[in-house]
Design a protein around this motif. Structure first.
Motif, PDB file in Angstrom:
ATOM      1  N   VAL A   1      33.019  34.786  36.268  1.00 24.38           N
ATOM      2  CA  VAL A   1      31.973  35.041  37.258  1.00 24.38           C
ATOM      3  C   VAL A   1      30.658  34.414  36.805  1.00 24.38           C
ATOM      4  O   VAL A   1      30.162  34.704  35.716  1.00 24.38           O
ATOM      5  N   THR A   2      30.149  33.538  37.651  1.00 22.38           N
ATOM      6  CA  THR A   2      28.852  32.909  37.408  1.00 22.38           C
ATOM      7  C   THR A   2      28.006  33.128  38.648  1.00 22.38           C
ATOM      8  O   THR A   2      28.071  32.354  39.608  1.00 22.38           O
ATOM      9  N   PRO A   3      27.221  34.214  38.686  1.00 18.31           N
ATOM     10  CA  PRO A   3      26.515  34.564  39.919  1.00 18.31           C
ATOM     11  C   PRO A   3      25.450  33.552  40.307  1.00 18.31           C
ATOM     12  O   PRO A   3      24.929  32.818  39.475  1.00 18.31           O
ATOM     13  N   GLY A   4      25.178  33.520  41.608  1.00 18.92           N
ATOM     14  CA  GLY A   4      24.102  32.679  42.103  1.00 18.92           C
ATOM     15  C   GLY A   4      24.523  31.530  42.987  1.00 18.92           C
ATOM     16  O   GLY A   4      23.677  30.756  43.435  1.00 18.92           O
TER      17      GLY A   4
ATOM     18  N   ASN B   1      25.118  50.173  48.709  1.00 25.88           N
ATOM     19  CA  ASN B   1      26.155  49.325  48.113  1.00 25.88           C
ATOM     20  C   ASN B   1      25.512  48.143  47.401  1.00 25.88           C
ATOM     21  O   ASN B   1      25.653  46.997  47.831  1.00 25.88           O
ATOM     22  N   PRO B   2      24.821  48.392  46.280  1.00 24.30           N
ATOM     23  CA  PRO B   2      24.174  47.289  45.564  1.00 24.30           C
ATOM     24  C   PRO B   2      25.202  46.288  45.042  1.00 24.30           C
ATOM     25  O   PRO B   2      26.392  46.615  44.886  1.00 24.30           O
ATOM     26  N   LEU B   3      24.742  45.090  44.759  1.00 26.57           N
ATOM     27  CA  LEU B   3      25.639  44.108  44.157  1.00 26.57           C
ATOM     28  C   LEU B   3      26.139  44.634  42.814  1.00 26.57           C
ATOM     29  O   LEU B   3      25.379  45.216  42.045  1.00 26.57           O
ATOM     30  N   PRO B   4      27.423  44.436  42.525  1.00 25.84           N
ATOM     31  CA  PRO B   4      27.951  44.909  41.244  1.00 25.84           C
ATOM     32  C   PRO B   4      27.419  44.091  40.079  1.00 25.84           C
ATOM     33  O   PRO B   4      26.998  42.935  40.249  1.00 25.84           O
ATOM     34  N   ASP B   5      27.441  44.692  38.893  1.00 22.57           N
ATOM     35  CA  ASP B   5      27.130  43.942  37.685  1.00 22.57           C
ATOM     36  C   ASP B   5      28.130  42.801  37.547  1.00 22.57           C
ATOM     37  O   ASP B   5      29.329  42.994  37.768  1.00 22.57           O
ATOM     38  N   PRO B   6      27.690  41.587  37.225  1.00 24.26           N
ATOM     39  CA  PRO B   6      28.618  40.454  37.141  1.00 24.26           C
ATOM     40  C   PRO B   6      29.812  40.695  36.216  1.00 24.26           C
ATOM     41  O   PRO B   6      30.942  40.286  36.532  1.00 24.26           O
ATOM     42  N   GLN B   7      29.595  41.358  35.084  1.00 29.85           N
ATOM     43  CA  GLN B   7      30.717  41.626  34.185  1.00 29.85           C
ATOM     44  C   GLN B   7      31.710  42.592  34.818  1.00 29.85           C
ATOM     45  O   GLN B   7      32.927  42.414  34.705  1.00 29.85           O
ATOM     46  N   ASP B   8      31.201  43.597  35.520  1.00 32.67           N
ATOM     47  CA  ASP B   8      32.091  44.528  36.208  1.00 32.67           C
ATOM     48  C   ASP B   8      32.890  43.810  37.292  1.00 32.67           C
ATOM     49  O   ASP B   8      34.087  44.076  37.477  1.00 32.67           O
ATOM     50  N   LEU B   9      32.233  42.913  38.015  1.00 31.27           N
ATOM     51  CA  LEU B   9      32.940  42.156  39.052  1.00 31.27           C
ATOM     52  C   LEU B   9      33.995  41.264  38.424  1.00 31.27           C
ATOM     53  O   LEU B   9      35.123  41.155  38.934  1.00 31.27           O
ATOM     54  N   GLN B  10      33.669  40.622  37.320  1.00 29.88           N
ATOM     55  CA  GLN B  10      34.658  39.776  36.643  1.00 29.88           C
ATOM     56  C   GLN B  10      35.853  40.592  36.185  1.00 29.88           C
ATOM     57  O   GLN B  10      37.011  40.168  36.355  1.00 29.88           O
ATOM     58  N   ASP B  11      35.610  41.757  35.617  1.00 37.57           N
ATOM     59  CA  ASP B  11      36.717  42.612  35.169  1.00 37.57           C
ATOM     60  C   ASP B  11      37.601  43.003  36.348  1.00 37.57           C
ATOM     61  O   ASP B  11      38.832  42.979  36.244  1.00 37.57           O
ATOM     62  N   ALA B  12      36.970  43.366  37.476  1.00 40.36           N
ATOM     63  CA  ALA B  12      37.747  43.755  38.656  1.00 40.36           C
ATOM     64  C   ALA B  12      38.538  42.574  39.196  1.00 40.36           C
ATOM     65  O   ALA B  12      39.730  42.697  39.517  1.00 40.36           O
ATOM     66  N   ALA B  13      37.887  41.422  39.311  1.00 43.03           N
ATOM     67  CA  ALA B  13      38.562  40.246  39.854  1.00 43.03           C
ATOM     68  C   ALA B  13      39.752  39.838  38.984  1.00 43.03           C
ATOM     69  O   ALA B  13      40.792  39.411  39.502  1.00 43.03           O
TER      70      ALA B  13
ATOM     71  N   LEU C   1      33.491  46.585  44.491  1.00 48.65           N
ATOM     72  CA  LEU C   1      32.691  45.550  45.137  1.00 48.65           C
ATOM     73  C   LEU C   1      31.234  45.962  45.291  1.00 48.65           C
ATOM     74  O   LEU C   1      30.475  45.316  46.010  1.00 48.65           O
ATOM     75  N   ALA C   2      30.843  47.022  44.602  1.00 52.30           N
ATOM     76  CA  ALA C   2      29.465  47.497  44.657  1.00 52.30           C
ATOM     77  C   ALA C   2      29.149  48.276  43.393  1.00 52.30           C
ATOM     78  O   ALA C   2      30.042  48.856  42.764  1.00 52.30           O
ATOM     79  N   ALA C   3      27.879  48.288  43.028  1.00 50.45           N
ATOM     80  CA  ALA C   3      27.393  49.147  41.956  1.00 50.45           C
ATOM     81  C   ALA C   3      27.124  50.532  42.535  1.00 50.45           C
ATOM     82  O   ALA C   3      27.089  50.716  43.753  1.00 50.45           O
ATOM     83  N   PRO C   4      26.927  51.544  41.699  1.00 47.96           N
ATOM     84  CA  PRO C   4      26.620  52.880  42.206  1.00 47.96           C
ATOM     85  C   PRO C   4      25.380  52.876  43.083  1.00 47.96           C
ATOM     86  O   PRO C   4      24.413  52.161  42.820  1.00 47.96           O
TER      87      PRO C   4
END
Length: 286
Positions: free
Chosen positions: A150-153, A70-82, A59-62
């Motif tokens: 995932v479609t951020p925004g 805890n930066p926002l994760p990359d959208p592709q990484d979040l999609q893969d996790a979800a 739920l966070a980028a490095p």
């Protein structure tokens, strides 16, 4: 459906939904700053069918000084996790923890930001589930892969400049503990204090003693005292930050139960305080 019903679900309603063929995906988001046993506690007992979501890894980028802890994760990484969690575009999601939703709200916010509009927080978390006499199960759950896109925004985000501007022209709420806001202590970040012009609004004050969200009337009174109101007169823009963008999401959720939209300063104090060009204010503030 009321704004509150779009954000929260109680334990018995979740149990009833899980008994249907199209019940929600449930995510266990146990986490606390400096605590690493969330997965172990999940394995020892969780809502039946719940999948563990690792806040820091999924739920966070490095972390980095320029982006925050805890930066926002990359959208592709979040999609893969979800998708690993089994999240689908046509199926609801319920998230929970054991701390009043203050970590689970990060998953609620991210999935809403990512375009999934049916995400709710289990009000009171696992303790409320257990108080209702509902069963828990042990061990890991491996979900059938999901298909969410995932479609951020879909929810507003602030950067540091936006947070500074909002503190001057709107309401910027600081969701950390009051002593951190005042600059009396700072356990993790390089400078103590708060964004100049921000208002102290600790996340924990959104909750009753049992870890459930305060009733609408109490929340409305709380935020009105902080300069935030709902309804036709609510024309003042609102933003929220915390230490690293986690508990601030809980405050965004609390505002959403009243129908109030608030932007999240994702980098939060961990980003702001690492930038020597950013001014810092201490003391009681506004």
């Amino acid at each position: 459906m009321t704004p509150r019903e779009r954000v929260l679900v109680d334990a018995r309603a979740l149990a009833a939904a899980l008994a249907t063929d199209d019940g929600p995906v449930v995510l266990d988001v146990r986490w606390a700053l400096g605590v690493t046993d969330g997965r172990e506690r999940y394995l020892a007992g969780h809502v039946p069918g719940a999948v563990y979501a690792d806040l820091e890894a999924e739920l966070a980028a490095p972390p980095s000084p320029t982006a925050g802890r805890n930066p926002l994760p990359d959208p592709q990484d979040l999609q893969d996790a979800a998708r690993r969690w089994g999240v689908r575009g046509d199926r609801g999601v319920v998230v929970y923890d054991t701390v009043g939703g203050t970590s689970a709200a990060r998953a609620w916010w991210l999935l809403r930001w990512a375009g999934h509009d049916d995400v709710r927080i289990l009000d009171g978390g696992l303790p409320a589930w257990e108080r209702a006499g509902l069963p828990v199960e042990e061990g890991a759950v491996r979900a059938e892969p999901g298909d969410v896109v995932v479609t951020p925004g879909a929810l507003p985000v602030l950067d540091a400049d936006g947070a500074a501007g909002l503190a001057a022209s709107g309401v910027l709420l600081d969701a950390r503990a009051e002593e951190r806001y005042r600059g009396e202590v700072e356990p993790v970040d390089p400078r103590a204090g708060h964004v100049p012009g921000a208002t102290s609004a600790p996340t924990t004050a959104n909750l009753a003693d049992d870890g459930t969200f305060l009733a609408d009337a109490a929340l409305r009174e709380r935020f009105a005292a902080l300069g935030v109101t709902a309804g036709p007169a609510a024309d003042v823009p609102v933003g929220v930050y915390c230490g690293s963008g986690v508990t601030a999401a809980h405050e965004v959720a609390a505002l959403a139960t009243l129908g109030i939209d608030a932007a999240l300063y994702a980098g939060s104090w961990s980003q702001w305080s690492n930038d020597p060009a950013r001014p810092v204010e201490t003391g009681p503030g506004v």
